[in-house]
Design an enzyme around this catalytic site. Structure first.
Site, PDB file in Angstrom:
ATOM      1  N   HIS A   1      49.580  18.646  -5.744  1.00 40.92           N
ATOM      2  CA  HIS A   1      49.113  19.941  -5.248  1.00 40.92           C
ATOM      3  C   HIS A   1      48.357  20.716  -6.329  1.00 40.92           C
ATOM      4  O   HIS A   1      48.808  20.817  -7.468  1.00 40.92           O
ATOM      5  CB  HIS A   1      50.276  20.846  -4.799  1.00 40.92           C
ATOM      6  CG  HIS A   1      51.393  20.138  -4.114  1.00 40.92           C
ATOM      7  ND1 HIS A   1      51.358  19.789  -2.796  1.00 40.92           N
ATOM      8  CD2 HIS A   1      52.593  19.715  -4.578  1.00 40.92           C
ATOM      9  CE1 HIS A   1      52.473  19.181  -2.464  1.00 40.92           C
ATOM     10  NE2 HIS A   1      53.241  19.116  -3.527  1.00 40.92           N
TER      11      HIS A   1
ATOM     12  N   LEU B   1       0.844  -1.192   0.000  1.00 43.96           N
ATOM     13  CA  LEU B   1       0.000   0.000   0.000  1.00 43.96           C
ATOM     14  C   LEU B   1       0.881   1.245   0.000  1.00 43.96           C
ATOM     15  O   LEU B   1       1.680   1.449   0.915  1.00 43.96           O
ATOM     16  CB  LEU B   1      -0.928  -0.005   1.216  1.00 43.96           C
ATOM     17  CG  LEU B   1      -1.810  -1.260   1.380  1.00 43.96           C
ATOM     18  CD1 LEU B   1      -2.798  -1.059   2.522  1.00 43.96           C
ATOM     19  CD2 LEU B   1      -2.534  -1.590   0.081  1.00 43.96           C
TER      20      LEU B   1
ATOM     21  N   LYS C   1      39.260  14.462 -13.694  1.00 48.09           N
ATOM     22  CA  LYS C   1      37.985  14.159 -14.338  1.00 48.09           C
ATOM     23  C   LYS C   1      38.224  13.477 -15.680  1.00 48.09           C
ATOM     24  O   LYS C   1      38.930  14.007 -16.529  1.00 48.09           O
ATOM     25  CB  LYS C   1      37.187  15.455 -14.529  1.00 48.09           C
ATOM     26  CG  LYS C   1      35.753  15.275 -15.021  1.00 48.09           C
ATOM     27  CD  LYS C   1      35.614  15.224 -16.528  1.00 48.09           C
ATOM     28  CE  LYS C   1      36.006  16.525 -17.190  1.00 48.09           C
ATOM     29  NZ  LYS C   1      35.786  16.464 -18.677  1.00 48.09           N
TER      30      LYS C   1
ATOM     31  N   TYR D   1      44.419  20.668 -11.923  1.00 41.49           N
ATOM     32  CA  TYR D   1      43.230  20.141 -12.604  1.00 41.49           C
ATOM     33  C   TYR D   1      43.676  19.284 -13.780  1.00 41.49           C
ATOM     34  O   TYR D   1      44.368  19.768 -14.695  1.00 41.49           O
ATOM     35  CB  TYR D   1      42.325  21.266 -13.113  1.00 41.49           C
ATOM     36  CG  TYR D   1      41.203  20.736 -13.974  1.00 41.49           C
ATOM     37  CD1 TYR D   1      40.169  19.982 -13.414  1.00 41.49           C
ATOM     38  CD2 TYR D   1      41.190  20.960 -15.350  1.00 41.49           C
ATOM     39  CE1 TYR D   1      39.154  19.474 -14.205  1.00 41.49           C
ATOM     40  CE2 TYR D   1      40.176  20.453 -16.143  1.00 41.49           C
ATOM     41  CZ  TYR D   1      39.163  19.703 -15.563  1.00 41.49           C
ATOM     42  OH  TYR D   1      38.162  19.190 -16.345  1.00 41.49           O
TER      43      TYR D   1
END
EC number: 2.7.7.23
Length: 453
Positions: A359, A6, A347, A362
């Site tokens: 350090h 239910l 990424k 990216y």
């Protein structure tokens, strides 16, 4: 066996636009937990009764083995089960569960189902220190169940009963169909109660059998955010206890959240305030520092993730080191013995065996070979505003600090990149690459001084 769940209620006390059964427990909808428990019982039919937010609920839990019945008006639990009857096998018993009661163990339900064979009507009950708000189990002097009375309809004597109805029942389906058809709504709520079926079953000569769960929390439901938070803590403690029993070291079992599946090898250690989401695998000897968030990741043997690191869709090789304060985004792959240090983001990139980016760096859309040293402040410039491009850095490259790689670009094996260099053209193996710069020093310069007000 048929199973009916239910899940049509409005959940007004949740004070939310989200249907109650879709509120998350350990990162998944409440209803999904109940469906998984139902599946473990291998039902012949699995029906979810939906109503409030029906299409949203249907979309969230749709699966080939799940059928849906719609309760257009919320007129009580008996009325809700009635909507599912056309989808059930009348030759099989029916187990009724609730989409907002997510922690009931499969073993508890199997015990109830086993007790309710041979045309018995089974009721899961529990004894509470404070039964306020629940329907009471009324028994005769011989201990036989005579009826279930709801809180609002109970007499003062009945309110003193501490054995309560959980709402979870098993009944023979053909008879249940007849009993539901005969239900009335002459009660304080004006609803059709599933609990009223008990009296009809007794009148028809059916034995009412009851079983109880091993732990009272198995039957706790969610009607408010406070109750949801309470169940979250209970569930997380249960998960933590299972990890401890499997040999995982937890710095504090009360400060770990598992919102998916966490598989751990031997001698895994997890510090405080860590969150694991989706499917996460920690191999033998992995160490996770404090305050980490790890989602859909595989971490190989002996690797270490230091404090405050976030991993999402990443693969970490054996004996690699991540963090502190590192971020691995989807597609990040670290080979064995690789190091990614503080304030480094990776990424859709691979970092080869023994390579290090320790350090302020990216690395996006990059293929980095083995034994590469990436200096502080290095950036792969992978996006031109419309398209992404890859950077390839081959084995044994030394990258000085404050370097930019403007993709697409390839740097050959053994290259040395001087500090402060922008690399926008391919570089052949074993070369030194630098940007010619001049440095000027002028005497007699006077630094401006701020005027005092």
């Amino acid at each position: 066996m048929n199973i009916v769940i239910l899940a049509a209620g409005t959940g007004k006390r949740m004070r939310s636009a989200l249907p109650k059964v879709l509120h998350p427990l350990a990162g998944r909808p409440l209803l999904s937990h109940v469906i998984d428990t139902a599946r473990a019982l291998a039902p012949s039919r699995l029906v979810v009764v939906i109503g409030h937010g029906a299409e949203q609920v249907r979309a969230a839990v749709a699966a080939p083995d799940v059928q849906f019945a719609v309760q257009e008006q919320q007129l009580g639990t008996g009325h809700a089960v009635r909507q599912a009857l056309p989808l059930l096998d009348p030759s099989q018993p029916t187990l009724v569960l609730y989409g907002d009661v997510p922690l009931t163990r499969t073993a508890t339900l199997k015990r109830l189902a086993d007790a309710a064979t041979d045309a018995r009507y089974g009721v899961l009950t529990v004894t509470l220190d404070d039964p306020t708000g629940y329907g009471r189990i009324v028994r005769d002097q011989a201990g036989c169940v005579t009826r279930i009375v709801e809180q609002k309809d109970a007499s003062p004597d009945e309110l003193r009963i501490d054995e309560i109805n959980t709402g979870i029942v098993v009944a023979p389906t053909a008879q249940l169909s007849m009993w539901l058809g005969a239900l009335g709504n002459d009660n304080a709520q004006g609803e059709y109660y599933l609990t009223d079926v008990v009296e009809q079953a007794i009148e028809a000569g059916f034995e009412i059998v009851t079983t109880q769960p091993d732990d009272g929390w198995e039957t706790l439901g969610v009607n408010s955010k406070a109750q949801l938070a309470e169940l979250e803590r209970i569930h997380q403690r249960n998960l933590a206890d299972a990890l401890l029993a499997a040999g995982v070291t937890l710095a504090d079992p009360a400060r770990i959240d598992v919102r998916g599946t966490l598989a751990c090898g031997r001698d895994v250690s997890i510090d405080v305030n860590c969150v694991f989401e989706g499917d996460v695998t920690l191999a033998d000897g992995v160490t996770i520092g404090a305050n980490c968030v790890i989602r859909h990741a595989a971490i190989a043997a002996g690797a270490r993730v230091d404090a405050f690191s976030h991993l999402d869709g990443a693969t970490v090789g054996a004996n690699a080191v991540v963090g502190p304060y590192a971020r691995l985004r989807p597609g990040a792959v670290l080979a064995a013995d690789a190091h990614v240090g503080n304030f480094v983001e990776v990424k859709n990139a691979t970092l080869g065996q023994g390579s290090k980016a320790n350090h302020l760096t990216y690395l996006g859309d990059a293929d980095i070979g083995a034994r590469v040293n990436v200096g502080a402040g290095t950036i792969t410039c992978n996006y031109d505003g419309a398209n992404k491009f890859r950077t390839v850095i081959e084995d044994d490259v030394f990258v000085g600090s404050d370097t930019q790689f403007v993709a697409p670009v390839r740097v050959g094996r053994g290259v040395t990149v001087a500090a402060g260099t922008t690399v926008w053209k391919d570089v052949a193996a074993d070369m030194l690459v630098l940007n010619d710069k001049t440095q000027t020093a002028k005497s007699g310069y006077v630094r401006p001084v701020k005027k005092k007000s």
